[in-house]
Design an enzyme around this catalytic site. Structure first.
Site, PDB file in Angstrom:
ATOM      1  N   LYS A 114      17.727   9.184  11.995  1.00 60.32           N
ATOM      2  CA  LYS A 114      17.227   7.827  12.248  1.00 60.32           C
ATOM      3  C   LYS A 114      18.399   6.874  12.468  1.00 60.32           C
ATOM      4  O   LYS A 114      19.266   6.734  11.620  1.00 60.32           O
ATOM      5  CB  LYS A 114      16.385   7.351  11.061  1.00 60.32           C
ATOM      6  CG  LYS A 114      16.000   5.861  11.106  1.00 60.32           C
ATOM      7  CD  LYS A 114      15.123   5.432   9.929  1.00 60.32           C
ATOM      8  CE  LYS A 114      14.904   3.915   9.899  1.00 60.32           C
ATOM      9  NZ  LYS A 114      14.115   3.470   8.733  1.00 60.32           N
ATOM     10  N   ASP A 117      17.672  -3.262  10.542  1.00 58.93           N
ATOM     11  CA  ASP A 117      16.222  -3.326  10.333  1.00 58.93           C
ATOM     12  C   ASP A 117      15.842  -4.659   9.692  1.00 58.93           C
ATOM     13  O   ASP A 117      15.939  -4.838   8.481  1.00 58.93           O
ATOM     14  CB  ASP A 117      15.784  -2.154   9.432  1.00 58.93           C
ATOM     15  CG  ASP A 117      14.268  -2.118   9.227  1.00 58.93           C
ATOM     16  OD1 ASP A 117      13.560  -2.869   9.933  1.00 58.93           O
ATOM     17  OD2 ASP A 117      13.812  -1.321   8.372  1.00 58.93           O
ATOM     18  N   LYS A 143      11.328  -8.672   6.780  1.00 50.43           N
ATOM     19  CA  LYS A 143      11.727  -8.375   5.407  1.00 50.43           C
ATOM     20  C   LYS A 143      12.117  -9.655   4.683  1.00 50.43           C
ATOM     21  O   LYS A 143      12.541 -10.619   5.326  1.00 50.43           O
ATOM     22  CB  LYS A 143      12.947  -7.425   5.424  1.00 50.43           C
ATOM     23  CG  LYS A 143      12.631  -5.996   5.774  1.00 50.43           C
ATOM     24  CD  LYS A 143      13.867  -5.121   5.640  1.00 50.43           C
ATOM     25  CE  LYS A 143      13.557  -3.674   5.975  1.00 50.43           C
ATOM     26  NZ  LYS A 143      12.593  -3.038   5.067  1.00 50.43           N
ATOM     27  N   ASP A 172      20.627   1.237   7.886  1.00 56.11           N
ATOM     28  CA  ASP A 172      19.418   1.947   8.304  1.00 56.11           C
ATOM     29  C   ASP A 172      19.692   2.962   9.422  1.00 56.11           C
ATOM     30  O   ASP A 172      18.772   3.598   9.929  1.00 56.11           O
ATOM     31  CB  ASP A 172      18.345   0.940   8.724  1.00 56.11           C
ATOM     32  CG  ASP A 172      16.935   1.420   8.406  1.00 56.11           C
ATOM     33  OD1 ASP A 172      16.799   2.345   7.584  1.00 56.11           O
ATOM     34  OD2 ASP A 172      15.975   0.862   8.976  1.00 56.11           O
ATOM     35  N   ASP A 228       7.541  -3.021  10.117  1.00 52.31           N
ATOM     36  CA  ASP A 228       8.673  -2.596   9.278  1.00 52.31           C
ATOM     37  C   ASP A 228       8.656  -1.087   9.021  1.00 52.31           C
ATOM     38  O   ASP A 228       9.615  -0.536   8.498  1.00 52.31           O
ATOM     39  CB  ASP A 228       8.655  -3.383   7.956  1.00 52.31           C
ATOM     40  CG  ASP A 228       9.983  -3.325   7.223  1.00 52.31           C
ATOM     41  OD1 ASP A 228      10.979  -2.868   7.836  1.00 52.31           O
ATOM     42  OD2 ASP A 228      10.024  -3.735   6.044  1.00 52.31           O
ATOM     43  N   GLU A 279       9.212   1.256  11.025  1.00 47.76           N
ATOM     44  CA  GLU A 279       9.696   1.528  12.382  1.00 47.76           C
ATOM     45  C   GLU A 279      10.430   2.858  12.498  1.00 47.76           C
ATOM     46  O   GLU A 279      10.504   3.429  13.587  1.00 47.76           O
ATOM     47  CB  GLU A 279      10.620   0.391  12.841  1.00 47.76           C
ATOM     48  CG  GLU A 279      12.090   0.497  12.406  1.00 47.76           C
ATOM     49  CD  GLU A 279      12.292   0.475  10.903  1.00 47.76           C
ATOM     50  OE1 GLU A 279      11.405  -0.020  10.202  1.00 47.76           O
ATOM     51  OE2 GLU A 279      13.337   0.960  10.429  1.00 47.76           O
ATOM     52  N   ARG A 322       9.712   5.869  11.467  1.00 48.41           N
ATOM     53  CA  ARG A 322       8.828   6.957  11.918  1.00 48.41           C
ATOM     54  C   ARG A 322       8.460   6.789  13.393  1.00 48.41           C
ATOM     55  O   ARG A 322       8.196   7.776  14.087  1.00 48.41           O
ATOM     56  CB  ARG A 322       7.583   7.016  11.019  1.00 48.41           C
ATOM     57  CG  ARG A 322       6.782   5.747  11.001  1.00 48.41           C
ATOM     58  CD  ARG A 322       5.850   5.654   9.799  1.00 48.41           C
ATOM     59  NE  ARG A 322       6.520   5.189   8.574  1.00 48.41           N
ATOM     60  CZ  ARG A 322       5.900   4.980   7.416  1.00 48.41           C
ATOM     61  NH1 ARG A 322       4.614   5.205   7.298  1.00 48.41           N
ATOM     62  NH2 ARG A 322       6.571   4.551   6.373  1.00 48.41           N
TER      63      ARG A 322
HETATM   64  N1  BES Z   1      14.556   1.142   6.353  1.00 44.97           N
HETATM   65  C1  BES Z   1      13.403   0.893   5.573  1.00 44.97           C
HETATM   66  C2  BES Z   1      13.378   1.723   4.294  1.00 44.97           C
HETATM   67  C3  BES Z   1      14.314   1.304   3.207  1.00 44.97           C
HETATM   68  C4  BES Z   1      14.056   0.208   2.423  1.00 44.97           C
HETATM   69  C5  BES Z   1      15.435   2.056   2.936  1.00 44.97           C
HETATM   70  C6  BES Z   1      14.905  -0.144   1.403  1.00 44.97           C
HETATM   71  C7  BES Z   1      16.282   1.719   1.909  1.00 44.97           C
HETATM   72  C8  BES Z   1      16.022   0.621   1.143  1.00 44.97           C
HETATM   73  C9  BES Z   1      12.153   1.247   6.363  1.00 44.97           C
HETATM   74  O1  BES Z   1      12.214   1.017   7.719  1.00 44.97           O
HETATM   75  C10 BES Z   1      11.061   0.386   5.837  1.00 44.97           C
HETATM   76  O2  BES Z   1      11.149  -0.792   5.978  1.00 44.97           O
HETATM   77  N2  BES Z   1      10.064   1.004   5.222  1.00 44.97           N
HETATM   78  C11 BES Z   1       8.982   0.279   4.645  1.00 44.97           C
HETATM   79  C12 BES Z   1       7.716   1.048   4.937  1.00 44.97           C
HETATM   80  C13 BES Z   1       6.464   0.305   4.598  1.00 44.97           C
HETATM   81  C14 BES Z   1       6.302  -0.882   5.512  1.00 44.97           C
HETATM   82  C15 BES Z   1       5.290   1.243   4.744  1.00 44.97           C
HETATM   83  C16 BES Z   1       9.231   0.171   3.150  1.00 44.97           C
HETATM   84  O3  BES Z   1       9.773   1.113   2.558  1.00 44.97           O
HETATM   85  O4  BES Z   1       8.926  -0.877   2.595  1.00 44.97           O
HETATM   86 ZN    ZN Z   2      14.075   1.090   8.553  1.00 39.01          ZN
HETATM   87 MN    MN Z   3      11.702  -0.986   8.219  1.00 43.91          MN
END
Ligand code: BES
Ligand code: ZN
Ligand code: MN
Length: 496
Positions: free
Chosen positions: A267, A272, A279, A290, A349, A351, A353
């Protein structure tokens, strides 16, 4: 990075500092016994005075006031009970010995701890661990500071080795150095800020790797991805001024060039923001990390090319910047992925996947032996496993076991998480073939389930490195994980 080579059985003439091990109860290692002779008994005197010297974590610097030979100081490191040494303890001891040795500002350090083999390890794996640990220890990131006038003068390290261990130690040092080099690239890319490390920058980095190691590297732009039908990936990057890319880098090392390749997919979200599902502001800077999945597959590619492993390896990096803007995806938007399956984007968010699914469809064309994707995919994985283990997901028990063992051997561990059919229920959409989120329960599992829908054509595993790719707080920085795990996995495949 400090230079590490295989040395001789005793410190060479111009060695200024030597690192030797002692055990609980005052037992001296072979190297410590020699040091004791050199110093006319100063090492044994130290263990007699300080009964704690020898315990794991203990350390003392003994100045060679007897001035026999060129070794001015011995760093005496405790290794615990003889026979009880673990690889983890040896890594810790090596790391603190590096701090103590470097504080003396030597040019050359003789390092003998690699002669104390942890349970289940041989001379090669132990030398590899020590060399890699030294490499990791002296990593620093200064690319974005005003250039210092004086360069850092890091000591060089010679690992102890005898006639009978020479072959193994030399091979181990080469492996350890290669992994450290790969980790260095991974950490540098992770630590670079989002305004420098863009999708194009990752593409240029892969091209530079290609030049250095004679790899074939292709960087697809958004037009090429459009003709492939990668509308899920493209939807993530469309609101950014830094257009998305798909990086494909091939290392061909197998005896038979037609051997099915190991494929690593990383990825590469270079920043992000969350997009329209923005966020919160606190610690958002850390979302420059990210792209650590991408950085780790490029780092592994570098380590593997450096080791010239007999294997075919392909690194694939979907990369984009997730931004909010007038043309950004909105919650409720529906896109068509390259596989033909449609996706309702309920949260912009989620994104990672969305870019990975198209890359996972793309790699079908390589008829892979196995595909492992690596991603800072979910905050939920950090909740589940903290910063100790990466999350490992695979429907294939043998593959999961293989990756778990590679992680254990490399001291870069993963923990297996479930993928039961029932979790897929959470991804149902009223309007498309699937939603891109599955609600709060088991967030890292439903993310993996989403990817699973695109990986039916080959054996597949997924590593969620959201908790392990970087360290937060005062020591903020990329960790270089899971390059050691992935490299160990590829080594295993190259032998199998
Ligand atoms: N890059 C983030 C995941 C992440 C968050 C990694 C904090 C490390 C620390 C990912 O893109 C994301 O934002 N995931 C969301 C998914 C949710 C919206 C289903 C998350 O984990 O909040
Ligand atoms: Zn992300
Ligand atoms: Mn995200």
């Amino acid at each position: 990075m400090a230079k590490v080579t295989a040395g001789g059985p005793v410190p060479s003439k111009n060695t200024q500092v030597a690192v030797v091990g002692v055990f609980e109860g005052g037992e001296l290692s072979a190297a410590a016994q020699r040091a004791d002779l050199d110093t006319e008994g100063l090492i044994s005197a130290a263990t007699k005075l300080d009964k704690g010297l020898g315990k794991p974590g203990s350390l003392r610097t003994v100045l060679n006031t007897q001035q026999a030979g060129s070794v001015a100081a011995y760093v005496v490191v405790g290794l615990g009970k003889p026979g009880d040494l673990t690889a983890k303890a040896l890594r810790k001891a090596t790391d603190s010995a590096c701090t103590a040795a470097a504080s003396l500002k030597p040019k050359l350090v003789f390092f003998s701890l690699n002669q104390e083999l942890p349970k289940g390890q041989d001379d090669e794996t132990t030398a590899a661990l020590v060399a890699r640990t030294i490499g990791e220890h002296f990593y620093s990131f200064s690319a974005c500071r005003k250039q210092d006038e004086e360069p850092l003068n890091l000591p060089a390290f010679e690992l102890a080795c005898t006639k009978s261990t020479e072959k193994e130690v030399t091979a181990g040092v080469a492996r350890g150095n290669a992994v450290a080099l790969g980790m260095q690239l991974t950490r540098d890319l992770g630590n670079l800020p989002g305004n420098i490390c863009t999708p194009a920058y990752l593409g240029d980095t892969a091209k530079a790797l290609g030049k250095q190691y004679k790899l074939s590297v292709e960087v697809l732009d958004h037009k090429q991805m459009e003709s492939l039908g990668m509308f899920s990936l493209l939807s993530v990057g469309k609101a950014s001024n830094n257009p998305p890319k798909l990086i494909v880098a091939k290392y061909n090392g197998a005896k038979n060039p037609k051997d099915a390749p190991v494929v690593l997919v990383g990825k590469g979200i270079t920043f992000d923001t969350g997009g329209i599902s923005l966020k919160p502001g606190a610690n958002m800077d850390e979302m420059k990390y990210d792209m650590c999945g991408a950085a780790s597959v490029l780092g592994t590619l570098k380590a593997v090319a450096e080791m010239k492993l007999p294997v075919n390896l392909i690194a694939v990096v979907p990369t984009a910047e997730n931004m909010p803007a007038g043309n950004a995806s909105k919650p409720g938007d529906i896109v068509v992925s390259m596989s033909g399956q449609t996706i309702e984007i309920l949260n912009t968010d989620a994104e990672g996947r969305l870019i990975l699914c198209d890359a996972l469809t793309y790699v079908e064309r390589f008829n892979p032996e196995v595909v492992v994707d690596v991603a800072t995919l979910t905050g939920a994985c950090v909740v589940a496993l903290g910063h100790v283990n990466s999350g490992l997901f695979s429907p294939d028990d043998d593959l999961a076991d293989e990756i778990m063992s590679a992680g254990k051997q490399a001291l870069d561990t993963a923990w297996r998480m479930p993928l039961d059919e029932e979790y897929h229920e959470q991804l149902k959409s009223n309007f498309a073939d699937m939603a891109n989120i599955g609600g709060p329960p088991a967030g890292s599992v439903t993310a993996a389930c989403f990817l699973q829908k695109y990986t039916k054509a080959y054996p597949w595993a997924h590593l969620d490195i959201a908790g392990t790719a970087w360290v937060s707080g005062k020591a903020k920085g990329a960790s270089g994980r899971p390059v050691p795990l992935l490299t160990e996995f590829v080594i295993g495949r190259s032998e199998g």
